[in-house]
Design a protein around this motif. Structure first.
Motif, PDB file in Angstrom:
ATOM      1  N   GLN A  96       0.808  -1.217   0.000  1.00 52.23           N
ATOM      2  CA  GLN A  96       0.000   0.000   0.000  1.00 52.23           C
ATOM      3  C   GLN A  96       0.841   1.267   0.000  1.00 52.23           C
ATOM      4  O   GLN A  96       0.590   2.196  -0.751  1.00 52.23           O
ATOM      5  CB  GLN A  96      -0.934   0.017   1.207  1.00 52.23           C
ATOM      6  N   GLU A 155      -3.961  -1.790  -3.018  1.00 54.16           N
ATOM      7  CA  GLU A 155      -4.483  -0.426  -2.960  1.00 54.16           C
ATOM      8  C   GLU A 155      -3.526   0.616  -3.551  1.00 54.16           C
ATOM      9  O   GLU A 155      -3.041   1.506  -2.844  1.00 54.16           O
ATOM     10  CB  GLU A 155      -4.827  -0.074  -1.508  1.00 54.16           C
ATOM     11  N   SER A 214      -4.546   4.428  -3.012  1.00 56.42           N
ATOM     12  CA  SER A 214      -4.719   5.073  -1.704  1.00 56.42           C
ATOM     13  C   SER A 214      -3.762   6.257  -1.580  1.00 56.42           C
ATOM     14  O   SER A 214      -2.569   6.157  -1.827  1.00 56.42           O
ATOM     15  CB  SER A 214      -4.453   4.078  -0.567  1.00 56.42           C
TER      16      SER A 214
END
Length: 317
Positions: free
Chosen positions: A88, A166, A169
């Motif tokens: 992430q 992700e 993000s």
């Protein structure tokens, strides 16, 4: 060339809490798949289980004939060489510059000379648009640049399976658009099997060849992009179209009173299907399908405005 990943009956628990159970799907070789789900449904746990960082409580993950849920540590070590992972936040070593961060897997897992390593690292950094940033520290660059540096590091060992957690993000919509195009172009170039975990609905609607949705401790649906985008199954339709009406609530599943209050309220009509992003080169990817192909093959009429309607109608005859 990417390899197929076959998941059979996968179940994961932490103590008495079941994260998800009996998950079965196949990630087709060389295609891009996206995994969606409300927050807390175990999407990142699923990625960690696929690569063997977490052991499932039941089920199998088959990769090139090896069940990584049951195999020896040595077999798992060898299978992991097929993977590249983008975490992430990029997961950069803060004390190393970007060059050394990207070079780390090559120095750790290969016997290549420094001149060979330099060539590979610079090629991968150029691929993700980081030429000239080699000497910068992770703390000196933006979150988007750290993600691209993490992607360059994930690519240096020429992975056949790329897991991406992700990627959007912390990114603004413009940077998200750029990184989505980058994924499409990378898939066209390296032909790896991609699995992207995301909350971004635009990414889910325009990037993948296949979509999966985790909900309420199970896999609600997995299949070709157009199958899910035209689905009227309440959970799938609500999530993929970011609607308030449906079974998903603030605490994942709405209670009986909430659902009762929505009785008689029809779910909004499905929006038109967007075109899938194409490679910048204009050369089709292995997993790329003609727009409307799944709908035609399965006799599904897509929402109005999805494709040139006259051409679509003619193709049905």
């Amino acid at each position: 060339m990417g390899v197929e990943v076959v998941v059979e009956g996968l179940t994961k628990r932490f103590g008495s809490q079941t994260v998800w159970s009996d998950v079965s799907l196949t990630l087709p070789a060389g295609e891009i798949s996206v995994m969606l789900g409300p927050s807390g449904t175990g999407k990142s746990v699923f990625l960690k289980t696929l690569i063997g960082l977490l052991k499932p409580d039941a089920g199998h993950v088959w990769i090139e004939g090896v069940d990584i849920a049951k195999c020896s540590r040595q077999d798992l070590y060898e299978i992991r060489k097929l993977f590249g992972v983008l975490f992430q936040d990029g997961a950069m070593f803060g004390s190393m510059n970007l060059y050394d961060n990207v070079a780390f897997p090559l120095r750790e897992h290969t016997r290549k000379s420094e001149s060979e390593i330099r060539q590979i690292v610079l090629e991968r950094m150029e691929l993700v648009g980081l030429t000239g940033a080699e000497n910068k520290l992770p703390g000196e660059i933006s979150g988007g640049m750290r993600k691209r540096a993490g992607l360059a590091r994930a690519l240096v060992l020429d992975p056949e399976i790329l897991l991406i957690d992700e990627p959007d993000s912390g990114l603004d919509p413009v940077r998200t658009t750029y990184i989505n195009q980058l994924f499409i172009d990378l898939n066209a170039q390296i032909d790896a099997t991609f699995l992207i975990v995301t909350h971004d609905i635009n990414t889910a609607r325009t990037v993948p060849d296949n979509i999966g949705l985790l909900y309420h401790r199970h896999l609600a649906m997995f299949g070709p992009r157009e199958m899910l985008l035209t689905s009227k199954e309440p959970v799938v339709a609500q999530f993929l179209n970011a609607q308030r009406v449906g079974p998903i609530g603030m605490s994942e599943e709405k209670d009986a009173d909430q659902l009762a209050s929505e009785e008689g309220i029809a779910m909004p009509p499905l929006p038109p299907l967007p075109l899938q992003i194409e490679p910048s080169s204009g050369i089709p990817r292995r997993g790329q399908r003609e727009s409307g192909a799944w709908c035609r093959e399965n006799g599904v009429v897509p929402p109005a405005g999805s494709f040139p309607e006259r051409a679509y109608a003619m193709s049905l005859h």
